[in-house]
Structures are given as structure tokens and as C-alpha cells.
Motif scaffolding. Structure first.
Motif, PDB file in Angstrom:
ATOM      1  N   ALA A  90      31.865  -7.214  19.612  1.00 13.20           N
ATOM      2  CA  ALA A  90      31.231  -6.235  20.557  1.00 13.20           C
ATOM      3  C   ALA A  90      32.123  -6.054  21.960  1.00 13.20           C
ATOM      4  N   ALA A  91      32.477  -7.332  22.507  1.00 17.27           N
ATOM      5  CA  ALA A  91      33.201  -7.270  23.607  1.00 17.27           C
ATOM      6  C   ALA A  91      34.641  -6.528  23.603  1.00 17.27           C
ATOM      7  N   TYR A  92      35.018  -6.763  22.448  1.00 16.62           N
ATOM      8  CA  TYR A  92      36.436  -6.469  22.368  1.00 16.62           C
ATOM      9  C   TYR A  92      36.304  -4.731  22.008  1.00 16.62           C
ATOM     10  N   GLU A  93      35.359  -4.238  21.352  1.00 16.37           N
ATOM     11  CA  GLU A  93      35.133  -2.909  21.368  1.00 16.37           C
ATOM     12  C   GLU A  93      34.792  -2.184  22.394  1.00 16.37           C
ATOM     13  N   GLN A  94      34.163  -2.908  23.394  1.00 17.30           N
ATOM     14  CA  GLN A  94      33.937  -2.132  24.733  1.00 17.30           C
ATOM     15  C   GLN A  94      35.408  -2.232  25.578  1.00 17.30           C
ATOM     16  N   TYR A  95      36.197  -3.033  25.337  1.00 15.57           N
ATOM     17  CA  TYR A  95      37.560  -3.105  25.984  1.00 15.57           C
ATOM     18  C   TYR A  95      38.219  -2.092  25.443  1.00 15.57           C
ATOM     19  N   ARG A  96      38.285  -1.963  24.232  1.00 18.57           N
ATOM     20  CA  ARG A  96      38.918  -0.615  23.388  1.00 18.57           C
ATOM     21  C   ARG A  96      38.615   0.608  23.977  1.00 18.57           C
ATOM     22  N   ILE A  97      37.104   0.814  24.005  1.00 16.72           N
ATOM     23  CA  ILE A  97      36.679   2.053  24.541  1.00 16.72           C
ATOM     24  C   ILE A  97      37.078   2.369  26.342  1.00 16.72           C
ATOM     25  N   ALA A  98      36.978   1.213  26.888  1.00 13.26           N
ATOM     26  CA  ALA A  98      37.403   1.380  28.283  1.00 13.26           C
ATOM     27  C   ALA A  98      39.030   1.390  28.638  1.00 13.26           C
ATOM     28  N   ALA A  99      39.516   0.777  27.607  1.00 11.35           N
ATOM     29  CA  ALA A  99      41.321   1.125  27.786  1.00 11.35           C
ATOM     30  C   ALA A  99      41.563   2.530  27.198  1.00 11.35           C
ATOM     31  N   ALA A 100      40.688   3.128  26.456  1.00 17.30           N
ATOM     32  CA  ALA A 100      41.321   4.437  26.124  1.00 17.30           C
ATOM     33  C   ALA A 100      41.240   5.476  27.384  1.00 17.30           C
ATOM     34  N   SER A 101      40.540   5.267  28.202  1.00 14.87           N
ATOM     35  CA  SER A 101      40.474   6.181  29.369  1.00 14.87           C
ATOM     36  C   SER A 101      40.984   5.389  30.806  1.00 14.87           C
ATOM     37  N   ASP A 102      41.518   4.288  30.741  1.00 16.59           N
ATOM     38  CA  ASP A 102      41.901   3.709  31.748  1.00 16.59           C
ATOM     39  C   ASP A 102      43.376   4.099  32.162  1.00 16.59           C
ATOM     40  N   ALA A 103      43.730   4.596  33.619  1.00 19.11           N
ATOM     41  CA  ALA A 103      45.027   4.919  33.690  1.00 19.11           C
ATOM     42  C   ALA A 103      46.017   3.939  33.782  1.00 19.11           C
ATOM     43  N   GLU A 104      45.760   2.692  34.026  1.00 22.22           N
ATOM     44  CA  GLU A 104      46.880   1.607  33.936  1.00 22.22           C
ATOM     45  C   GLU A 104      47.086   1.597  32.363  1.00 22.22           C
TER      46      GLU A 104
END
Length: 113
Positions: free
Chosen positions: A60-74
Motif C-alpha cells: 500500500a505504501a508503495y502504491e501511494q508512492y507510485r500515485i504521488a510520483a506520477a504527478s511530482d515535478a522532479e
């Protein structure tokens, strides 16, 4: 706990670009709460295969990371860098459950700090 194992097929003429890409992602994974275990670049043997390992507390934490990374500028800039340089030809992702030795010598799942 879940460890993600990535196997990359890289352009052997772009190893330096891939190393730069890896250094960016080590910092980004850790910023999003993961523990990065490093990128492993070709040395002997195949010159177009590299690996990476990083761990999150849960799937679940990995999936949250994937979701956040998809819209993170860096993160988006890192993806674009890989696309522009062509350093990554393809990759495979595996999910693993790590086992570590505890203080008594027995093996046990280790918790992230």
C-alpha cells in the motif's frame, strides 16, 4: 514489507546517463518514504543490464508512492531525462519479501525504521 527489484536493459553507451538517473531516483524514493538499496551497474559480464532495489513498509505504501510520483515535478523530470537520453531500453519489476538475520542469528522479516 515489500522490496521492489528492477532489472533494466540499458544502452551501454549511456551508462553515465543511467547512473545520473539512478542517483536522482535514490533521493526521490527516500523522499517518498522508501529505503533505497542502490543501483547496480554493469561491471563484468553483460554490459546492458543494471539492477535497482528499494523497500517500502507495505505494498500500500508503495502504491501511494507510485500515485504521488506520477504527478511530482522532479519524478516527471527524471522520467523525461531517461526518455531524452535513451539510457533505458526496457525494464522489469518484481515484488519480493525480504528476509534478514536478526540479532540471534535466526532469520526474520525486518521492519523499516
Amino acid at each position: 514489507m515489500i522490496t521492489i527489484h528492477l532489472r533494466y536493459e540499458i544502452d551501454p553507451n549511456q551508462v553515465e546517463a543511467f547512473e545520473r538517473y539512478g542517483r536522482i531516483w535514490i533521493r526521490l524514493v527516500e523522499r517518498f518514504g522508501g529505503v533505497h538499496h542502490g543501483y547496480f551497474l554493469p561491471s563484468e559480464g553483460d554490459n546492458d543490464v543494471a539492477y535497482a532495489l528499494f523497500t517500502f513498509e507495505s505494498l500500500a505504501a508503495y502504491e501511494q508512492y507510485r500515485i504521488a510520483a506520477a504527478s511530482d515535478a522532479e519524478c516527471l523530470a527524471a522520467f523525461e531525462f531517461a526518455r531524452e537520453t535513451g539510457c533505458i531500453r526496457r525494464y522489469e519489476r518484481r515484488f519480493l519479501s525480504p528476509v534478514f538475520a536478526d540479532d540471534t542469528g535466526d532469520t526474520a522479516h525486518r521492519r523499516l525504521p
